[in-house]
Enzyme design. Structure first.
Site, PDB file in Angstrom:
ATOM      1  CE  LYS A  49      -1.245  10.993   1.035  1.00 60.20           C
ATOM      2  NZ  LYS A  49      -1.523  10.638  -0.356  1.00 60.20           N
ATOM      3  CE  LYS A  51      -4.487   4.409  -2.328  1.00 57.47           C
ATOM      4  NZ  LYS A  51      -4.541   5.878  -2.381  1.00 57.47           N
ATOM      5  N   GLY A  61     -11.535   7.079  -4.249  1.00 62.13           N
ATOM      6  CA  GLY A  61     -10.901   6.729  -5.523  1.00 62.13           C
ATOM      7  C   GLY A  61      -9.388   6.853  -5.472  1.00 62.13           C
ATOM      8  CG  ASP A  62      -4.979   5.882  -5.866  1.00 57.04           C
ATOM      9  OD1 ASP A  62      -4.566   6.868  -5.244  1.00 57.04           O
ATOM     10  OD2 ASP A  62      -4.221   5.143  -6.523  1.00 57.04           O
ATOM     11  CB  THR A  90      -5.694  15.333  -5.242  1.00 56.82           C
ATOM     12  OG1 THR A  90      -6.627  14.536  -4.528  1.00 56.82           O
ATOM     13  CG2 THR A  90      -4.289  14.860  -4.916  1.00 56.82           C
ATOM     14  CG  ASN A 119      -9.018  13.388  -9.798  1.00 50.62           C
ATOM     15  OD1 ASN A 119      -8.500  13.504  -8.700  1.00 50.62           O
ATOM     16  ND2 ASN A 119     -10.117  14.025 -10.140  1.00 50.62           N
TER      17      ASN A 119
END
Ligand code: NDP
Length: 445
Positions: free
Chosen positions: A114, A126, A165-166, A210, A241
């Site tokens: 990505k 990650k 963030g995630d 996103t 989000n």
């Protein structure tokens, strides 16, 4: 799968037992990149694929903290630094009880490709923890973030590894993490984390990026088929989000979004999701999506319902991995769906992807379609590096241009490799070449 890749695939499974999500993510890439090896034999000679499948570094650590009642809690923290051929490791942190090494490795592996597609200088990583922020007080969240950073700080840095963030990690958590990093290192290193608050080095549009980027990518996919978002009925899973800002942008571009969800169920609103009500419930009050139906008289909440049963022309899975299966794909097709674009990472099971593609539904894989978040994180890093702050309009234009460029590359690559309009193949091959070339150039790394 190309027979030259089968031994690599078998080796990945044997070497990483009990990691089904990681296996799934690797398989999806290996199934499409065979043709590159014929054109670029040096990649096979240099064992680039074998190297990409092995993380450069994996860190697993204990996170002890004390809850509001004084009880000691222990969670497990992760950071998997997968590949730094293109730049410092970059990728989000996920706080969710389901987090384990397999999930972090699948996300880190996807992140390499990505990030490569964005065209910006960022490697892939990650991290996260099996911590459940739901129902925790602000003070508990802060204590957890501080304890998490006590270990993480020694592994990250603006030139080393830049988390964001995630799921379960938004600007509140990033704020606590950044504060603790600053305290531990005695450095105001803005570029060490992205998704920061606007008052201390955050970038405009990061919060929206996103979701907005997903819809910009979708717009290009539809354009390539002579279609647009105007008056299309759209369903978006999740209400976090990514989902919130995908809904916002889809509505701005003329679509009508009639349903969204959380892990408890989905709401259907025939008049279109009301953004003010959705933001109030999810961003301000941090409550469940069921509350939405209480604010909008015509809306109906379906506890435990399957959102993919709501008839739509466009489906945007924006919640979590493997949330849309082959049966859901068949339902979408039956109901007249023309496009599916992944806001979440790997939300569509491999069987569902095959079902959608066989029916010639436009399918945008997450690697390409949701890359707008990390791309805008890289723009945040650029602003931090030159101590600058760009306007919303300028940043959004850059995001739109990046998403258009990703679409162009992916589409062109799919044509070049004889799979016109197959965005999965196009994204995997285009991204793989971008990572493989610097790996060859840098020697055995
Ligand atoms: P949030 O935590 O803000 O929201 C996640 C949403 O998905 C919530 O509505 C949540 O519901 C739902 N959800 C999470 N887990 C499950 C589950 N197991 N079953 C059903 N619903 C679930 O996360 P984000 O919006 O940031 O992330 C969503 C997806 O997008 C993830 O796959 C993430 O990796 C991906 N992504 C995020 C990016 C970003 O910039 N944030 C960038 C690129 C990809 P509930 O509250 O009930 O748990």
């Amino acid at each position: 799968m190309d027979e030259r890749l089968l031994p690599i695939w078998r080796h990945v499974i044997a070497r990483n037992p009990g990691e089904p999500e990681f296996h799934q993510a690797v398989r999806e890439v290996l199934e499409t990149i065979g043709p590159v090896l014929s054109k670029r034999p040096e990649f096979a000679r240099q064992k680039i694929i074998e190297r990409i499948c092995e993380p450069e570094r994996q860190i697993i650590f204990r996170v002890p903290w004390e809850d509001d009642s004084g009880e000691v809690q222990i969670n497990r923290g992760f950071r998997v630094e997968f590949n730094s051929a293109l730049g410092p490791y970059k990728g989000g942190l996920r706080f969710h009880p389901s987090v384990n090494l397999s999930i972090i490795k699948f996300l880190g592996f996807e992140q390499i490709f990505k990030n490569a597609l964005t065209g910006l200088p960022i490697g892939g990583a990650k991290g996260g923890a099996d911590f459940d922020p739901k129902g925790r007080s602000d003070r508990e969240i802060m204590r957890f973030c501080q304890s998490f950073m006590i270990e993480l700080y020694r592994h990250i840095g603006e030139y080393t590894d830049v988390p964001a963030g995630d799921i379960g990690v938004g600007s509140r958590e990033i704020g606590y993490l950044f504060g603790q990093y600053k305290r531990l290192t005695n450095r105001y290193e803005s570029g060490v984390l992205t998704g920061k608050g606007l008052s201390y080095g955050g970038a405009l549009v990061r919060k929206e990026a996103t979701g907005y980027g997903l819809v910009f990518f979708l717009r290009e996919m539809l354009k390539a088929r002579g279609e647009s978002l105007k008056r299309k009925t759209c369903v978006v899973s999740g209400s976090g989000n990514v989902a919130i800002y995908a809904i916002e942008k889809a509505q701005q571009l003329g679509a009508q979004v009639v349903a969204c969800s959380d892990s408890g169920g989905y709401v259907y609103d025939p008049d279109g999701i009301d953004m003010a009500a959705l933001k109030e419930i999810k961003e301000v009050q941090r409550k469940r999506i069921s509350e939405y139906a209480k604010l909008r008289p015509k809306a109906k909440y379906h506890p435990g319902g399957n959102i993919w049963e709501v008839p739509c022309q466009i489906a945007l899975p924006c919640a979590t991995q493997n949330e849309l299966n082959a049966r859901d794909a068949a339902t979408l097709i039956k109901n007249g769906c023309i496009a599916v674009a992944e806001g979440a990472n790997m939300p569509t099971t491999p069987e569902a992807v095959r079902t959608l593609m066989a029916a010639r539904i436009a399918f945008g894989p997450g690697k390409a379609a949701n890359a707008g978040g990390v791309a805008t994180s890289a723009l945040e890093m650029q602003q931090n590096a030159c101590r600058d702050a760009w306007s919303f309009e300028f940043t959004e234009q850059r995001l739109a241009a990046i998403m258009e460029n990703i679409h162009r590359q992916v589409h062109q690559t799919s044509e070049e490799y004889g799979a016109s309009g197959d965005y999965v193949t196009g994204a995997n091959i285009a991204a793989f070449i971008k990572v493989a070339e610097p790996m060859v150039a840098m020697g055995l790394i």
